[in-house]
Motif scaffolding. Structure first.
Motif, mmCIF file in Angstrom:
data_model
loop_
_atom_site.group_PDB
_atom_site.id
_atom_site.type_symbol
_atom_site.label_atom_id
_atom_site.label_comp_id
_atom_site.label_asym_id
_atom_site.label_seq_id
_atom_site.Cartn_x
_atom_site.Cartn_y
_atom_site.Cartn_z
ATOM 1 N N ILE A 18 0.837 -1.196 0.000
ATOM 2 C CA ILE A 18 0.000 0.000 0.000
ATOM 3 C C ILE A 18 0.875 1.249 0.000
ATOM 4 O O ILE A 18 1.804 1.373 0.800
ATOM 5 C CB ILE A 18 -0.929 0.007 1.227
ATOM 6 C CG1 ILE A 18 -1.854 -1.199 1.169
ATOM 7 C CG2 ILE A 18 -1.731 1.296 1.281
ATOM 8 C CD1 ILE A 18 -2.761 -1.332 2.375
ATOM 9 N N CYS A 19 0.551 2.153 -0.886
ATOM 10 C CA CYS A 19 1.319 3.394 -1.027
ATOM 11 C C CYS A 19 1.123 4.300 0.185
ATOM 12 O O CYS A 19 0.009 4.469 0.674
ATOM 13 C CB CYS A 19 0.837 4.121 -2.286
ATOM 14 S SG CYS A 19 1.532 5.772 -2.466
ATOM 15 N N THR A 20 2.209 4.874 0.698
ATOM 16 C CA THR A 20 2.111 5.862 1.781
ATOM 17 C C THR A 20 2.677 7.215 1.350
ATOM 18 O O THR A 20 2.725 8.147 2.147
ATOM 19 C CB THR A 20 2.885 5.411 3.037
ATOM 20 O OG1 THR A 20 4.275 5.377 2.733
ATOM 21 C CG2 THR A 20 2.422 4.049 3.514
ATOM 22 N N CYS A 21 3.141 7.308 0.106
ATOM 23 C CA CYS A 21 3.805 8.545 -0.323
ATOM 24 C C CYS A 21 2.840 9.504 -1.016
ATOM 25 O O CYS A 21 3.195 10.642 -1.278
ATOM 26 C CB CYS A 21 4.975 8.223 -1.254
ATOM 27 S SG CYS A 21 4.483 7.721 -2.917
ATOM 28 N N GLY A 22 1.633 9.039 -1.323
ATOM 29 C CA GLY A 22 0.637 9.901 -1.940
ATOM 30 C C GLY A 22 0.806 10.069 -3.438
ATOM 31 O O GLY A 22 0.050 10.802 -4.074
ATOM 32 N N ARG A 28 -2.010 1.603 -4.579
ATOM 33 C CA ARG A 28 -0.987 0.564 -4.533
ATOM 34 C C ARG A 28 0.363 1.173 -4.859
ATOM 35 O O ARG A 28 0.467 2.021 -5.747
ATOM 36 C CB ARG A 28 -1.268 -0.525 -5.578
ATOM 37 C CG ARG A 28 -2.509 -1.318 -5.295
ATOM 38 C CD ARG A 28 -2.859 -2.168 -6.511
ATOM 39 N NE ARG A 28 -4.186 -2.734 -6.366
ATOM 40 C CZ ARG A 28 -4.416 -3.981 -5.953
ATOM 41 N NH1 ARG A 28 -3.423 -4.782 -5.715
ATOM 42 N NH2 ARG A 28 -5.642 -4.416 -5.797
ATOM 43 N N CYS A 29 1.394 0.697 -4.165
ATOM 44 C CA CYS A 29 2.741 1.182 -4.452
ATOM 45 C C CYS A 29 3.130 0.815 -5.877
ATOM 46 O O CYS A 29 2.981 -0.332 -6.296
ATOM 47 C CB CYS A 29 3.718 0.550 -3.466
ATOM 48 S SG CYS A 29 5.430 0.934 -3.852
ATOM 49 N N ASN A 30 3.590 1.789 -6.614
ATOM 50 C CA ASN A 30 4.037 1.539 -7.991
ATOM 51 C C ASN A 30 5.480 1.997 -8.181
ATOM 52 O O ASN A 30 5.931 2.187 -9.302
ATOM 53 C CB ASN A 30 3.104 2.235 -8.990
ATOM 54 C CG ASN A 30 3.078 3.744 -8.784
ATOM 55 O OD1 ASN A 30 3.920 4.293 -8.077
ATOM 56 N ND2 ASN A 30 2.118 4.408 -9.389
ATOM 57 N N GLY A 31 6.177 2.205 -7.067
ATOM 58 C CA GLY A 31 7.588 2.587 -7.151
ATOM 59 C C GLY A 31 7.813 4.087 -7.191
ATOM 60 O O GLY A 31 8.947 4.541 -7.150
ATOM 61 N N SER A 32 6.734 4.873 -7.225
ATOM 62 C CA SER A 32 6.881 6.333 -7.325
ATOM 63 C C SER A 32 7.486 6.959 -6.083
ATOM 64 O O SER A 32 7.848 8.131 -6.094
ATOM 65 C CB SER A 32 5.521 7.001 -7.581
ATOM 66 O OG SER A 32 4.966 6.530 -8.772
ATOM 67 N N HIS A 33 7.572 6.194 -4.978
ATOM 68 C CA HIS A 33 8.123 6.751 -3.728
ATOM 69 C C HIS A 33 9.638 6.921 -3.789
ATOM 70 O O HIS A 33 10.210 7.559 -2.898
ATOM 71 C CB HIS A 33 7.772 5.837 -2.546
ATOM 72 C CG HIS A 33 8.332 4.461 -2.693
ATOM 73 N ND1 HIS A 33 7.631 3.435 -3.273
ATOM 74 C CD2 HIS A 33 9.544 3.958 -2.358
ATOM 75 C CE1 HIS A 33 8.391 2.333 -3.272
ATOM 76 N NE2 HIS A 33 9.557 2.633 -2.728
ATOM 77 N N VAL A 34 10.290 6.356 -4.806
ATOM 78 C CA VAL A 34 11.746 6.472 -4.909
ATOM 79 C C VAL A 34 12.132 7.949 -4.904
ATOM 80 O O VAL A 34 11.556 8.756 -5.647
ATOM 81 C CB VAL A 34 12.255 5.771 -6.186
ATOM 82 C CG1 VAL A 34 13.736 6.051 -6.390
ATOM 83 C CG2 VAL A 34 12.022 4.265 -6.079
ATOM 84 N N LYS A 38 9.469 7.938 2.049
ATOM 85 C CA LYS A 38 8.342 7.043 2.310
ATOM 86 C C LYS A 38 8.582 5.646 1.744
ATOM 87 O O LYS A 38 9.279 5.488 0.749
ATOM 88 C CB LYS A 38 7.067 7.611 1.671
ATOM 89 C CG LYS A 38 6.719 9.009 2.116
ATOM 90 C CD LYS A 38 6.102 8.999 3.499
ATOM 91 C CE LYS A 38 5.360 10.271 3.837
ATOM 92 N NZ LYS A 38 6.190 11.440 3.956
ATOM 93 N N LEU A 39 7.985 4.673 2.409
ATOM 94 C CA LEU A 39 8.026 3.291 1.938
ATOM 95 C C LEU A 39 6.613 2.719 2.008
ATOM 96 O O LEU A 39 5.826 3.125 2.862
ATOM 97 C CB LEU A 39 8.943 2.444 2.822
ATOM 98 C CG LEU A 39 10.445 2.688 2.677
ATOM 99 C CD1 LEU A 39 11.196 1.938 3.760
ATOM 100 C CD2 LEU A 39 10.925 2.282 1.293
ATOM 101 N N PRO A 40 6.299 1.765 1.152
ATOM 102 C CA PRO A 40 4.957 1.176 1.209
ATOM 103 C C PRO A 40 4.780 0.313 2.452
ATOM 104 O O PRO A 40 5.752 -0.111 3.075
ATOM 105 C CB PRO A 40 4.901 0.307 -0.051
ATOM 106 C CG PRO A 40 6.318 -0.016 -0.353
ATOM 107 C CD PRO A 40 7.112 1.176 0.078
ATOM 108 N N VAL A 41 3.538 0.082 2.820
ATOM 109 C CA VAL A 41 3.201 -0.830 3.914
ATOM 110 C C VAL A 41 2.654 -2.109 3.288
ATOM 111 O O VAL A 41 1.764 -2.058 2.438
ATOM 112 C CB VAL A 41 2.129 -0.198 4.837
ATOM 113 C CG1 VAL A 41 1.590 -1.220 5.830
ATOM 114 C CG2 VAL A 41 2.718 0.993 5.575
HETATM 115 S S1 FES Z 1 4.438 4.571 -4.760
HETATM 116 FE FE1 FES Z 1 3.855 5.465 -2.878
HETATM 117 S S2 FES Z 1 4.840 4.207 -1.403
HETATM 118 FE FE2 FES Z 1 5.456 3.359 -3.278
#
Ligand code: FES
Length: 71
Positions: A18-22, A28-34, A38-41
């Motif tokens: 689950i995405c936590t970076c918004g 869903r986490c799609n890698g955009s948090h790089v 933030k990291l996904p849960v």
């Molecule tokens: S894309 Fe938002 S936590 Fe990975």
């Protein structure tokens, strides 16, 4: 005021990140948090259910919406 929660339907036995970076539009986490701190849960669904994922990053109940977007 940020954006409201994102509805995410999961099935029993599904494991999702689950995405936590918004930055993800579907929750869903799609890698955009790089590049963010933030990291996904990882969430293990025990049953078929609808999750309300925080879309504004202000929640105190990460990764779920706690209503902070309307404060
Ligand atoms: S894309 Fe938002 S936590 Fe990975």
């Amino acid at each position: 005021m940020g954006s409201g929660p994102i509805e995410l339907c999961v099935k029993a036995g599904q494991k999702i990140a689950i995405c936590t970076c918004g930055k993800s539009e579907d929750g869903r986490c799609n890698g955009s948090h790089v590049g963010t701190d933030k990291l996904p849960v990882i969430y293990d669904a025990q049953k078929d259910e609808t999750l309300y994922v925080c879309g504004c990053t202000n929640t105190c109940g990460k990764p779920f919406c706690d209503g902070s977007h309307s404060k």
